[in-house]
Design a protein around this motif. Structure first.
Motif, PDB file in Angstrom:
ATOM      1  N   GLY A 106      60.006 100.833  51.693  1.00 44.32           N
ATOM      2  CA  GLY A 106      61.037 100.989  50.670  1.00 44.32           C
ATOM      3  C   GLY A 106      61.342  99.671  49.980  1.00 44.32           C
ATOM      4  O   GLY A 106      61.542  99.623  48.763  1.00 44.32           O
ATOM      5  N   GLN A 107      61.372  98.592  50.747  1.00 45.02           N
ATOM      6  CA  GLN A 107      61.607  97.259  50.173  1.00 45.02           C
ATOM      7  C   GLN A 107      60.484  96.867  49.221  1.00 45.02           C
ATOM      8  O   GLN A 107      60.727  96.354  48.124  1.00 45.02           O
ATOM      9  CB  GLN A 107      61.750  96.236  51.300  1.00 45.02           C
ATOM     10  CG  GLN A 107      63.022  96.423  52.111  1.00 45.02           C
ATOM     11  CD  GLN A 107      63.054  95.630  53.407  1.00 45.02           C
ATOM     12  OE1 GLN A 107      62.019  95.145  53.883  1.00 45.02           O
ATOM     13  NE2 GLN A 107      64.229  95.494  53.990  1.00 45.02           N
ATOM     14  N   ASN A 108      59.250  97.126  49.635  1.00 50.00           N
ATOM     15  CA  ASN A 108      58.107  96.823  48.772  1.00 50.00           C
ATOM     16  C   ASN A 108      58.132  97.685  47.508  1.00 50.00           C
ATOM     17  O   ASN A 108      57.874  97.200  46.403  1.00 50.00           O
ATOM     18  CB  ASN A 108      56.802  97.042  49.534  1.00 50.00           C
ATOM     19  CG  ASN A 108      55.584  96.704  48.692  1.00 50.00           C
ATOM     20  OD1 ASN A 108      55.381  95.574  48.270  1.00 50.00           O
ATOM     21  ND2 ASN A 108      54.758  97.704  48.431  1.00 50.00           N
ATOM     22  N   ASN A 109      58.462  98.963  47.658  1.00 45.63           N
ATOM     23  CA  ASN A 109      58.513  99.870  46.515  1.00 45.63           C
ATOM     24  C   ASN A 109      59.653  99.518  45.556  1.00 45.63           C
ATOM     25  O   ASN A 109      59.499  99.609  44.337  1.00 45.63           O
ATOM     26  CB  ASN A 109      58.645 101.319  46.989  1.00 45.63           C
ATOM     27  CG  ASN A 109      57.370 101.830  47.635  1.00 45.63           C
ATOM     28  OD1 ASN A 109      56.279 101.399  47.294  1.00 45.63           O
ATOM     29  ND2 ASN A 109      57.496 102.742  48.584  1.00 45.63           N
ATOM     30  N   LEU A 110      60.779  99.109  46.116  1.00 41.74           N
ATOM     31  CA  LEU A 110      61.908  98.682  45.289  1.00 41.74           C
ATOM     32  C   LEU A 110      61.532  97.425  44.510  1.00 41.74           C
ATOM     33  O   LEU A 110      61.822  97.311  43.311  1.00 41.74           O
ATOM     34  CB  LEU A 110      63.138  98.428  46.160  1.00 41.74           C
ATOM     35  CG  LEU A 110      64.409  98.011  45.416  1.00 41.74           C
ATOM     36  CD1 LEU A 110      64.881  99.122  44.472  1.00 41.74           C
ATOM     37  CD2 LEU A 110      65.522  97.655  46.415  1.00 41.74           C
ATOM     38  N   ALA A 111      60.869  96.504  45.189  1.00 40.74           N
ATOM     39  CA  ALA A 111      60.405  95.278  44.534  1.00 40.74           C
ATOM     40  C   ALA A 111      59.445  95.607  43.395  1.00 40.74           C
ATOM     41  O   ALA A 111      59.531  95.019  42.309  1.00 40.74           O
ATOM     42  CB  ALA A 111      59.717  94.369  45.553  1.00 40.74           C
ATOM     43  N   TYR A 112      58.541  96.555  43.639  1.00 36.58           N
ATOM     44  CA  TYR A 112      57.570  96.954  42.614  1.00 36.58           C
ATOM     45  C   TYR A 112      58.283  97.552  41.395  1.00 36.58           C
ATOM     46  O   TYR A 112      57.892  97.314  40.253  1.00 36.58           O
ATOM     47  CB  TYR A 112      56.576  97.965  43.202  1.00 36.58           C
ATOM     48  CG  TYR A 112      55.438  98.306  42.271  1.00 36.58           C
ATOM     49  CD1 TYR A 112      54.311  97.497  42.205  1.00 36.58           C
ATOM     50  CD2 TYR A 112      55.500  99.427  41.450  1.00 36.58           C
ATOM     51  CE1 TYR A 112      53.272  97.798  41.334  1.00 36.58           C
ATOM     52  CE2 TYR A 112      54.464  99.741  40.581  1.00 36.58           C
ATOM     53  CZ  TYR A 112      53.344  98.919  40.533  1.00 36.58           C
ATOM     54  OH  TYR A 112      52.320  99.215  39.661  1.00 36.58           O
ATOM     55  N   ALA A 113      59.346  98.317  41.656  1.00 38.19           N
ATOM     56  CA  ALA A 113      60.132  98.899  40.561  1.00 38.19           C
ATOM     57  C   ALA A 113      60.758  97.787  39.716  1.00 38.19           C
ATOM     58  O   ALA A 113      60.704  97.827  38.478  1.00 38.19           O
ATOM     59  CB  ALA A 113      61.204  99.826  41.122  1.00 38.19           C
ATOM     60  N   ASP A 131      59.694  94.722  39.565  1.00 38.66           N
ATOM     61  CA  ASP A 131      58.574  93.951  39.012  1.00 38.66           C
ATOM     62  C   ASP A 131      58.068  94.560  37.707  1.00 38.66           C
ATOM     63  O   ASP A 131      57.685  93.852  36.779  1.00 38.66           O
ATOM     64  CB  ASP A 131      57.444  93.926  40.056  1.00 38.66           C
ATOM     65  CG  ASP A 131      56.486  92.758  39.877  1.00 38.66           C
ATOM     66  OD1 ASP A 131      56.686  91.936  38.972  1.00 38.66           O
ATOM     67  OD2 ASP A 131      55.520  92.678  40.664  1.00 38.66           O
ATOM     68  N   ASN A 132      58.054  95.887  37.650  1.00 35.44           N
ATOM     69  CA  ASN A 132      57.439  96.595  36.522  1.00 35.44           C
ATOM     70  C   ASN A 132      58.431  97.342  35.630  1.00 35.44           C
ATOM     71  O   ASN A 132      58.020  98.041  34.701  1.00 35.44           O
ATOM     72  CB  ASN A 132      56.380  97.567  37.053  1.00 35.44           C
ATOM     73  CG  ASN A 132      55.229  96.833  37.712  1.00 35.44           C
ATOM     74  OD1 ASN A 132      54.339  96.354  37.040  1.00 35.44           O
ATOM     75  ND2 ASN A 132      55.261  96.723  39.038  1.00 35.44           N
ATOM     76  N   GLY A 133      59.731  97.189  35.918  1.00 33.30           N
ATOM     77  CA  GLY A 133      60.740  97.862  35.106  1.00 33.30           C
ATOM     78  C   GLY A 133      60.644  99.373  35.174  1.00 33.30           C
ATOM     79  O   GLY A 133      60.767 100.059  34.167  1.00 33.30           O
ATOM     80  N   ARG A 134      60.453  99.889  36.379  1.00 30.73           N
ATOM     81  CA  ARG A 134      60.334 101.352  36.572  1.00 30.73           C
ATOM     82  C   ARG A 134      61.633 101.899  37.153  1.00 30.73           C
ATOM     83  O   ARG A 134      61.920 101.711  38.328  1.00 30.73           O
ATOM     84  CB  ARG A 134      59.166 101.675  37.509  1.00 30.73           C
ATOM     85  CG  ARG A 134      57.834 101.658  36.755  1.00 30.73           C
ATOM     86  CD  ARG A 134      56.647 101.743  37.682  1.00 30.73           C
ATOM     87  NE  ARG A 134      56.446 103.070  38.226  1.00 30.73           N
ATOM     88  CZ  ARG A 134      55.265 103.537  38.612  1.00 30.73           C
ATOM     89  NH1 ARG A 134      54.177 102.792  38.507  1.00 30.73           N
ATOM     90  NH2 ARG A 134      55.152 104.735  39.124  1.00 30.73           N
ATOM     91  N   GLY A 135      62.430 102.541  36.273  1.00 31.99           N
ATOM     92  CA  GLY A 135      63.709 103.105  36.717  1.00 31.99           C
ATOM     93  C   GLY A 135      64.831 102.096  36.740  1.00 31.99           C
ATOM     94  O   GLY A 135      65.954 102.413  37.148  1.00 31.99           O
ATOM     95  N   VAL A 136      64.530 100.872  36.310  1.00 29.56           N
ATOM     96  CA  VAL A 136      65.511  99.776  36.327  1.00 29.56           C
ATOM     97  C   VAL A 136      65.012  98.685  35.377  1.00 29.56           C
ATOM     98  O   VAL A 136      63.818  98.641  35.070  1.00 29.56           O
ATOM     99  CB  VAL A 136      65.673  99.231  37.773  1.00 29.56           C
ATOM    100  CG1 VAL A 136      64.403  98.514  38.227  1.00 29.56           C
ATOM    101  CG2 VAL A 136      66.900  98.334  37.915  1.00 29.56           C
ATOM    102  N   ALA A 137      65.927  97.828  34.925  1.00 25.42           N
ATOM    103  CA  ALA A 137      65.505  96.715  34.066  1.00 25.42           C
ATOM    104  C   ALA A 137      64.610  95.768  34.861  1.00 25.42           C
ATOM    105  O   ALA A 137      64.865  95.489  36.042  1.00 25.42           O
ATOM    106  CB  ALA A 137      66.719  95.961  33.544  1.00 25.42           C
TER     107      ALA A 137
END
Length: 202
Positions: free
Chosen positions: A41-48, A50-56
């Motif tokens: 989950g931490q890695n996936n949150l970081a990826y989000a 990193d790539n602006g997916r679902g968040v700035a």
């Protein structure tokens, strides 16, 4: 409250599995999982982040969460943290720390990290330049199907860099990388056909 389930639910929303794809909801559940200490989950949150997916997009926050995942031994998190250090994303560029984390992830069999470690040895980033060691890691990555590793390996064979020059093997790996959509591999494959290197000139 199950952190693993929260991460898995995030995956479902992220990839549109069993439900409509929704990056905002994926981010919500990844954040829940991450805050509950789930490394994936931490890695996936970081990826989000990193790539602006679902968040700035926010490299500082992506770095923070990659680090959390990496410190728990998460191979993909370690690879992503190494990439952040290597490219100065969310943190000051630091090749020594990039090498450290690439080595950790590569040792766990992460193909992307094996290619990254090969790059470190190839360019002398964070470690003494060593073409033979770069070949070793490029081979590991290439054999696992990593397109960048395949392209880097074929480049080494084509130029006799850290290994005996062999156009046939170069062509083999160029083709593998090209078939995966690797643009450098496609270009190099075209060059091989143009010059008849490892294949009949065409």
């Amino acid at each position: 409250g199950n952190a693993s389930a929260q991460n898995n639910l995030g995956d479902c929303y992220d990839m549109g599995r069993g439900t409509a794809q929704d990056y905002n909801k994926a981010f919500y559940w990844y954040q829940k999982a991450a805050e509950n200490g789930n490394a994936s989950g931490q890695n996936n949150l970081a990826y989000a982040y990193d790539n602006g997916r679902g968040v700035a997009q926010n490299y500082e926050k992506s770095f923070y969460w990659y680090q959390k995942a990496a410190e728990q031994g998460h191979a993909s998190g370690q690879n992503n943290l190494a990439y952040a250090y290597s490219n100065g994303r969310g943190i000051t560029q630091n090749y020594e720390k990039a090498f450290y984390w690439y080595e950790k992830a590569a040792g766990q069999g992460n193909a992307s990290a094996q290619n990254g470690l090969g790059d470190c040895y190839d360019m002398g980033h964070g470690v003494a330049q060593d073409y033979k060691k770069s070949i070793y890691w490029y081979e590991k990555a290439a054999e696992q199907g990593d397109a960048s590793g395949q392209n880097n390996l074929d480049y080494a064979y084509s130029n006799g860099r850290g290994i005996t020059q062999n156009y046939d093997k170069a062509f083999y790996w160029y083709e593998k990388a090209a078939e995966q959509g690797n643009s450098a591999g496609q270009n190099n494959l075209g060059y091989a056909y143009e010059n008849g290197q490892g294949v009949a000139q065409d």
